[in-house]
Write a protein that holds these residues in place. Structure first.
Motif, PDB file in Angstrom:
ATOM      1  N   MET A 348       4.255  28.178  79.874  1.00 16.15           N
ATOM      2  CA  MET A 348       4.556  28.899  78.641  1.00 16.15           C
ATOM      3  C   MET A 348       4.082  28.125  77.417  1.00 16.15           C
ATOM      4  SD  MET A 348       8.241  30.604  79.132  1.00 16.15           S
ATOM      5  CE  MET A 348       8.542  31.835  80.373  1.00 16.15           C
ATOM      6  N   TRP A 351       5.985  27.515  71.515  1.00 22.13           N
ATOM      7  CA  TRP A 351       7.022  28.241  70.771  1.00 22.13           C
ATOM      8  C   TRP A 351       8.027  28.879  71.721  1.00 22.13           C
ATOM      9  CZ3 TRP A 351       8.078  33.480  71.088  1.00 22.13           C
ATOM     10  CH2 TRP A 351       7.108  34.294  71.700  1.00 22.13           C
ATOM     11  N   GLU A 352       7.563  29.256  72.902  1.00 25.65           N
ATOM     12  CA  GLU A 352       8.483  29.836  73.875  1.00 25.65           C
ATOM     13  C   GLU A 352       9.433  28.781  74.421  1.00 25.65           C
ATOM     14  OE1 GLU A 352       6.293  33.412  76.144  1.00 25.65           O
ATOM     15  OE2 GLU A 352       5.166  31.543  76.117  1.00 25.65           O
ATOM     16  N   ASN A 353       8.879  27.586  74.667  1.00 27.28           N
ATOM     17  CA  ASN A 353       9.735  26.523  75.153  1.00 27.28           C
ATOM     18  C   ASN A 353      10.762  26.077  74.118  1.00 27.28           C
ATOM     19  OD1 ASN A 353       9.357  25.538  77.943  1.00 27.28           O
ATOM     20  ND2 ASN A 353       7.200  25.522  77.327  1.00 27.28           N
ATOM     21  N   LYS A 371       9.414  37.062  67.058  1.00 34.05           N
ATOM     22  CA  LYS A 371       8.370  36.099  67.346  1.00 34.05           C
ATOM     23  C   LYS A 371       7.952  35.308  66.102  1.00 34.05           C
ATOM     24  CE  LYS A 371       3.909  35.764  69.589  1.00 34.05           C
ATOM     25  NZ  LYS A 371       2.841  36.487  70.273  1.00 34.05           N
TER      26      LYS A 371
END
Lengths: 506, 315
Positions: A348, A351-353, A371
């Motif tokens: 991933m 930013w997702e982490n 987002k």
């Protein structure tokens, strides 16, 4: 004549230069230390020597004869023995089977086990490497497994022994024992290359020190003329400062464990009657050899398991039913042991982490992830924590270990947690990153957090901790005031040799 | 119930047990050798099928019986080599490759059979191996007449159990095979070519599977039918686990399963009016699952089973 000679070895992995024109030699009966940070190229060089890799340029000579590149068999035949950092033993087989593997012709109809048994016994007596040849490897301690690895090399009559980070898994006492064995072997005429990044040990054991940095050989000194500061600077390339310890007035208890027990499951060590109190503004160091109950304790404190009996109080409240989400929400931060497996999801984006542990609270509008907000937040943290990456959208697995650790720190510390579990936070990082991580932990303490620092590295524990507890076989000793302990005492407790009651609890 | 107990003491029941068990012994040993080296071989079902077809065809075309056995083994090895290329050298999924090989080998068997043998309502037959008594041993009460009045292939199966045990545990070669399944890196570090060891093990194992199939068309029966392997290969995969990867236990496991199978056929005759026969047909499989649950939970499986090894991997 030189026992072993590397000449102008070059090795690239894609765009990464692992070894850049390295030439060095090993004399007979000499202990040579190879010093360097992770990724400096030490292991690559040794893997070339041992035939796992083929160098792009350059060659190796053993006693003046060229070594066939890329053949493990040729290296073994030339008398090179290697004790790998990650043991190459089969757990389900016996010590004897592991040792004799590959030493007999495959066409032989009957394995000569009795003969092998005698030879192993003789070797183990001669060098003080006690081992039961019939034991199953799975039943051995880490120190014993290392002995098996060493005997494996000696069994093949190796005259050059390579040890790759041999002390990383040992207690201080086991290290002393190993050093005795190494000196014994040098007296018997063996030549030894010792790979490490622990400066104290290198100074203690070696005759000469070679320093690698970014794949280049950057220096060579006789051990007599070396000191820690000089070596550290050579290794890193600039001066590194570790954070200074500072004692603070402790506050309220953040975590309190009263008689906590955990039943052992599938072979792992449980916990018996753990009593531990961690306060605001203090760091408790938990020393111990891996696998003595740290996993269970960390799991309880992260909410991954519940104690079988006993009480877990968090911020003064007794917890009965809880889960990791509840703990995270109430101000517990974690720096997991295996950062790339438990800490982040490699596939991933950054930013997702960053959202990993707060999916339900932040960056959400209705059912949908906001987002824009998430990415903005990520970019802010990337700047603040100086995470070297190609931006918030880069894939996380492309980051170096140090930068992944920065990501995890940014994620967990930016919320001003009140309790932090730091599980081996500096493991496998280079000096620069270690100093960063330690500064962050000290900062969090100053801001009022209580910290449990789990580590096998006693230097780290002594540098950071206010109080030190030792875990062995699921039982806790201490915590004791850090200033009242010596490394040696902690080492004895780690190996279970110093029992409870030998100290007054601080 | 009493009738069943009486049945267990008859030589004819045990003779059937051994007949049913023989192909399972071959194929289980074959699978065991593959898995000991770290390679799951799900091609087993198809390799048994093509072994059955190839051995039979050899004899049908005028070759002698042992020639047929050797031919079946060679064909089996060929598919073993194919599996090795895919999973050992290329490191592909062992499950997918195995199932692919089963489908390929089965289809080729049926295709070749249909092309070569003209259509007829009764399948053509060969003169199969015939049974012969082993002196002395065959006079042991009940068991003797069952275990030692069989065809040569059954005796070969017994011998192979012992040979497999001997090779795996007494010879340096066996140690390297086991090590390839436990920790290939350790093999590599001792100067042994893991890929070669694994390939060899898979090829030999596949040869045994093919002989197991050939037993059906050349000893148990004398003709080749579509679908005659009928899941025996999958049973062998389970038997390996049941046996905890040990040859002696594999033999016992095969006998045990065969006993269930032989009993259920006879139980059908006894209890047919009360219980539908499908229940009985189910029993061997059901009991196998129960036996697996009891025995195999603690089994120490080869640590590197399913793990591809690539030379030059970081250590």
């Amino acid at each position: 004549m030189k026992k072993l000679q590397f000449s102008k070895i070059c090795k690239n992995f894609g765009a990464v230069v692992a070894n850049d024109n390295i030439s060095l030699s090993l004399g007979e009966g000499e202990i040579l230390s190879l010093l360097g940070e992770n990724g400096a190229g030490k292991t690559t060089l040794m893997n070339i020597l041992f035939g796992h890799y083929i160098s792009d340029k350059g060659f190796i000579e053993v006693e003046g004869k060229r070594l066939t590149p890329g053949s493990t068999k040729a290296s073994l035949d030339a008398g090179i023995g290697m004790v790998h950092q990650h043991f190459t033993l089969a757990e389900n087989l016996t010590v004897l089977e592991n040792i004799i593997l590959g030493t007999e012709p495959l066409s032989r109809l009957w394995s000569k086990k009795k003969l092998a048994y005698k030879k192993i016994e003789a070797l183990s007596k001669r060098f003080g490497l006690l081992i039961n040849p019939d034991a199953k490897v799975a039943d051995l301690t880490v120190g014993e497994k290392q002995r098996v690895e060493i005997i494996k090399a000696l069994y093949r009559d190796a005259s050059i022994l390579i040890l790759d980070e041999p002390t990383a898994v040992l207690t201080p006492q086991e290290t002393i024992q190993l050093f005795k064995v190494l000196k014994e072997m040098v007296n018997a005429g063996l030549s030894i290359m010792f790979i490490s990044h622990k400066l104290n040990e290198i100074i203690e054991i070696s005759d000469r020190i070679v320093v690698l940095r970014h794949g280049k050989l950057v220096g060579e000194v006789a051990t007599k003329k070396a000191n820690k500061e000089l070596l550290a600077e050579m290794m890193v390339g600039h001066k590194v400062t570790r954070p200074a310890y500072e004692k603070l007035e402790i506050g309220k208890a953040v975590v309190e464990l009263n008689n906590v027990c955990l039943n052992a499951s599938d072979g792992s060590v449980g916990l018996s009657n753990i009593n531990l109190k961690i306060h605001e503004k203090e760091i408790i160091g938990l020393a111990g050899v891996s696998g003595n109950g740290q996993f269970g304790l960390a799991s309880i404190l992260q909410g991954l398991t519940h104690p079988s009996s006993g009480e877990f109080k968090l911020f003064g409240q007794s917890l009965i039913k809880y889960d990791p989400r509840y703990l995270t929400k109430s101000g517990v931060a974690r720096i997991p042991e295996d950062r790339s497996k438990e800490g982040v999801i490699g596939e991933m984006a950054l930013w997702e982490n960053f959202l990993g542990e707060e999916l339900r609270s932040k960056a959400k509008s209705g059912f949908i992830i906001d987002k824009k907000k998430a990415v903005n937040n990520a970019e802010k943290l990337i700047k603040e924590y100086d995470i070297r990456c190609e931006g918030a959208f880069a894939s996380t697995r492309l980051l170096s270990g140090g930068n992944i650790q920065k990501l995890i720190l940014a994620r967990s510390l930016s919320n001003n947690p009140r309790f932090i579990i730091a599980n081996k936070p500096a493991r496998g990082l280079d000096e620069g990153a270690i100093s960063f991580v330690q500064h962050q932990i000290i900062n969090a303490k100053t801001k009022g957090a209580g910290v449990l620092l789990i580590s096998e590295d006693l230097d780290e524990i002594f540098e950071l901790s206010d109080r030190i507890a030792v875990i062995f076989d699921g039982k806790l000793q201490g915590p004791f005031d850090a200033s009242s302990l010596t490394i040696n005492q902690v080492g004895l407790m780690m190996s279970g040799e110093m029992k409870e009651g030998s100290f007054n609890e601080a | 119930m009493l009738e069943l107990l009486e049945l267990i003491l008859t030589t004819s029941l045990w003779a059937a047990v051994v007949r049913i068990a023989t192909p399972l012994i071959f194929a289980t040993l074959g699978e065991l050798i593959c898995e000991r080296a770290g390679v799951l071989n799900l091609g087993i079902e198809g390799i048994m099928t093509i072994g059955a077809m190839a051995g039979w065809l050899w004899v049908y075309q005028g070759g002698d019986l042992w020639g047929g056995v050797v031919f079946a083994a060679l064909v089996g090895m060929l598919f073993g080599l194919l599996h090795s290329i895919l999973v050992v050298y290329l490191g592909l999924s062992q499950h997918v490759s195995g199932i692919g090989i089963t489908m390929l080998a089965s289809s080729i068997s049926y295709y070749a059979y249909t092309m070569i043998i003209p259509f007829s309502t009764t399948p053509p037959k060969i003169v199969a191996f015939s049974a012969f008594e082993v002196p002395l041993l065959s006079s042991i009460p009940i068991i003797g007449g069952a275990f030692f009045n069989q065809t040569a292939l059954t005796y070969l199966a017994y011998i192979l159990v012992i040979v497999t045990f001997y090779v795996l545990y007494k010879m340096p070669l066996g140690l390297t095979i086991r090590m390839a399944g436990e920790n290939p890196v350790a093999n590599e570090a001792q100067g042994i070519n893991v890929l070669l060891i694994r390939t060899g093990a898979v090829m030999v194992g596949s040869a045994l599977m093919a002989i197991g199939g050939a037993f059906l068309t050349m000893s148990a029966f004398d003709a080749f039918y579509f679908g005659m392997i009928n899941g025996r290969g999958w049973i062998c995969v389970a038997l390996v686990i049941f046996a905890s990867w040990k040859p002696g236990k594999a033999f016992l496991g095969a006998i045990l399963f065969a006993l269930f199978e032989a009993l259920q056929v006879r139980a059908q005759l006894i209890g047919a009016d009360v219980i539908p026969y499908q229940i009985f047909s189910m029993m061997p499989y059901f009991l196998s699952i129960v036996a697996m649950m009891l025995v195999a939970r603690r089994a120490a499986y080869p640590k590197a089973l399913l793990v591809p090894f690539r030379q030059g991997d970081r250590i």
